[in-house]
Write a protein that holds these residues in place. Structure first.
Motif, PDB file in Angstrom:
ATOM      1  N   GLN A 143     -15.465  -8.422   4.850  1.00  0.00           N
ATOM      2  CA  GLN A 143     -15.158  -7.241   5.651  1.00  0.00           C
ATOM      3  C   GLN A 143     -13.679  -6.911   5.485  1.00  0.00           C
ATOM      4  OE1 GLN A 143     -16.674  -7.374   9.746  1.00  0.00           O
ATOM      5  NE2 GLN A 143     -17.938  -9.134   9.203  1.00  0.00           N
ATOM      6  N   GLY A 144     -13.381  -5.622   5.324  1.00  0.00           N
ATOM      7  CA  GLY A 144     -11.988  -5.255   5.166  1.00  0.00           C
ATOM      8  C   GLY A 144     -11.787  -3.769   4.971  1.00  0.00           C
ATOM      9  N   MET A 145     -10.530  -3.425   4.768  1.00  0.00           N
ATOM     10  CA  MET A 145     -10.125  -2.045   4.502  1.00  0.00           C
ATOM     11  C   MET A 145      -9.167  -2.036   3.315  1.00  0.00           C
ATOM     12  SD  MET A 145     -11.157   0.311   6.756  1.00  0.00           S
ATOM     13  CE  MET A 145     -11.514   0.632   8.490  1.00  0.00           C
ATOM     14  N   PRO A 146      -9.299  -1.036   2.421  1.00  0.00           N
ATOM     15  CA  PRO A 146      -8.291  -0.912   1.363  1.00  0.00           C
ATOM     16  C   PRO A 146      -6.939  -0.571   1.988  1.00  0.00           C
ATOM     17  CG  PRO A 146      -9.760   0.981   1.357  1.00  0.00           C
ATOM     18  CD  PRO A 146     -10.317   0.013   2.343  1.00  0.00           C
ATOM     19  N   ARG A 147      -5.933  -1.333   1.642  1.00  0.00           N
ATOM     20  CA  ARG A 147      -4.626  -1.214   2.295  1.00  0.00           C
ATOM     21  C   ARG A 147      -4.075   0.201   2.252  1.00  0.00           C
ATOM     22  NH1 ARG A 147      -0.728  -4.596  -0.846  1.00  0.00           N
ATOM     23  NH2 ARG A 147      -0.779  -2.736  -2.180  1.00  0.00           N
ATOM     24  N   ASP A 148      -4.271   0.899   1.160  1.00  0.00           N
ATOM     25  CA  ASP A 148      -3.698   2.234   0.996  1.00  0.00           C
ATOM     26  C   ASP A 148      -4.729   3.342   1.174  1.00  0.00           C
ATOM     27  OD1 ASP A 148      -1.123   1.173   0.381  1.00  0.00           O
ATOM     28  OD2 ASP A 148      -1.877   0.666  -1.617  1.00  0.00           O
TER      29      ASP A 148
END
Length: 380
Positions: free
Chosen positions: A188-193
């Motif tokens: 699970q995560g989000m692309p930093r940019d």
């Protein structure tokens, strides 16, 4: 070969990249002025906050290959979606977990006690739930159903929960511990940019050309050896059989000095509150610091011809119409229908990417064997 990909979202980008790496020339078009489809992200000019322009997208998957794929094109930051809901003037944790149960009923139960308690509330006379409402009553009983599901669902779908299929609720967990992570996937995560730079990186290949603000016209297909269509299935056929039903979203933007609600997503379960939720977008990037905040109230309604389609309705009328379009699609040569709109299904991002990867692999296999590429790869 010359490949035309209609739509610059995840489906079009992943297929284009795979086929470009295999030596094909890929032309990607999109009628919008940006890539990324509904995953499009951009910086808010007033606050500097990374905005999920068409509503929040949180990446979660158990598919190791898909996780490796997205990390090839973006640096992902850990993110856990911890949703809250306001009901009756009180805030609760979602999905329903041990904290929610104890708080709602004013108790301090252990997991085994809570399990027995909820089982006592469940309607065991419903043996095979057919509707959303029956599933909820069998699932958690009348009190929790009315508080957390009934009003929200009526606002989200514009109809009574008794008219919706039980499958909509079956994917929501009920937990007898204090785990408030909305998803249970390994990764699970989000692309930093943001998602748009990730999709730009996927499309960054010398054999891929992109034209934005470019609606599809049938003469474009004449210049291509094959078309991958990720636009609306009914739109490809110019809506000749009628329009498939969708729900769309209206967003009401407002800013706030400081922290408005303390979480990324706050649902509103009460029917008299006209919006379904408020999203505070700086909380989708907790590794960033912003003094000001930008939020969106979300209102759900039936999609009109000029609206952005979000959620396929898939009730009886839509399913019958879908089958008619699927029959027409399967009789069409030189085009493959992909993605959320092309297959008229609600798809998470990881499933979209997996299907796009598999579609590109099948295309290469069909070429090698001299077999025709199927128009529809997924079941109804």
């Amino acid at each position: 070969m010359q490949i035309l990909l209609v739509g610059a979202g995840l489906s079009g980008a992943v297929i284009a990249r795979r086929l470009a790496e295999a030596g094909h020339d890929c032309h990607v078009i999109d009628q919008r002025d940006h890539i990324g489809g509904n995953c499009h992200t951009r910086r808010d000019g007033e606050t500097g906050v990374m905005m999920h322009v068409y509503g929040p997208h949180i990446f979660h998957t158990d598919d190791q290959q898909v996780w490796d794929y997205v990390n090839r094109f973006a640096a992902f930051q850990p993110f856990r979606n911890r949703v809250k809901t306001t009901v009756g003037g009180k805030v609760y944790s979602l999905p329903i977990n041990l904290l929610t149960i104890n708080q709602f009923f004013g108790k301090a139960m252990r997991p085994d006690e809570a399990r027995e308690f909820i089982d006592g509330l469940a309607d065991h006379s419903i043996t095979t739930p057919q509707s959303f409402e029956e599933q909820a009553l069998r699932f958690v009983g009348a009190d929790l159903y009315r508080a957390f599901f009934k009003g929200y669902t009526e606002k989200q779908w514009g109809c009574a929960p008794s008219e919706l299929p039980a499958a909509i609720l079956k994917r929501l967990p009920l937990r007898f511990d204090y785990d408030d992570n909305y998803f249970s996937h390994r990764f699970q995560g989000m692309p930093r940019d943001g998602y748009t730079p990730m999709i730009a990186a996927i499309l960054d290949h010398p054999r891929i050309t992109i034209d934005l603000s470019t609606p599809y016209s049938p003469d474009m297909a004449e210049q291509a050896d094959h078309v991958f269509w990720s636009g609306p299935l009914d739109g490809y056929f110019d809506f000749q059989l009628g329009r498939l039903g969708y729900r769309t979203l209206d967003f009401e933007r407002f800013t706030h000095d400081g922290d408005y609600q303390g979480c990324a997503v706050m649902n509103y379960g009460d029917r008299e509150v006209p919006y379904t939720r408020i999203t505070e977008h700086k909380h989708f990037s907790p590794w960033e610091q912003h003094e000001r905040s930008v939020c969106y109230r979300e209102y759900s309604r039936a999609a009109g011809p000029e609206d952005i389609p979000y959620y396929p309705i898939r009730l009886v009328r839509e399913k019958a119409l879908l089958q008619n379009y699927q029959r027409r699609a399967k009789a069409t040569q030189g085009v493959t229908f992909v993605g959320r709109l092309g297959t008229y299904r609600y798809l998470d991002m990881d499933v979209t990417i997996r299907e796009a990867m598999d579609t590109a692999s099948l295309f290469e296999s069909c070429l090698a064997k001299g077999d025709p590429m199927p128009a529809m790869l997924t079941p109804s």
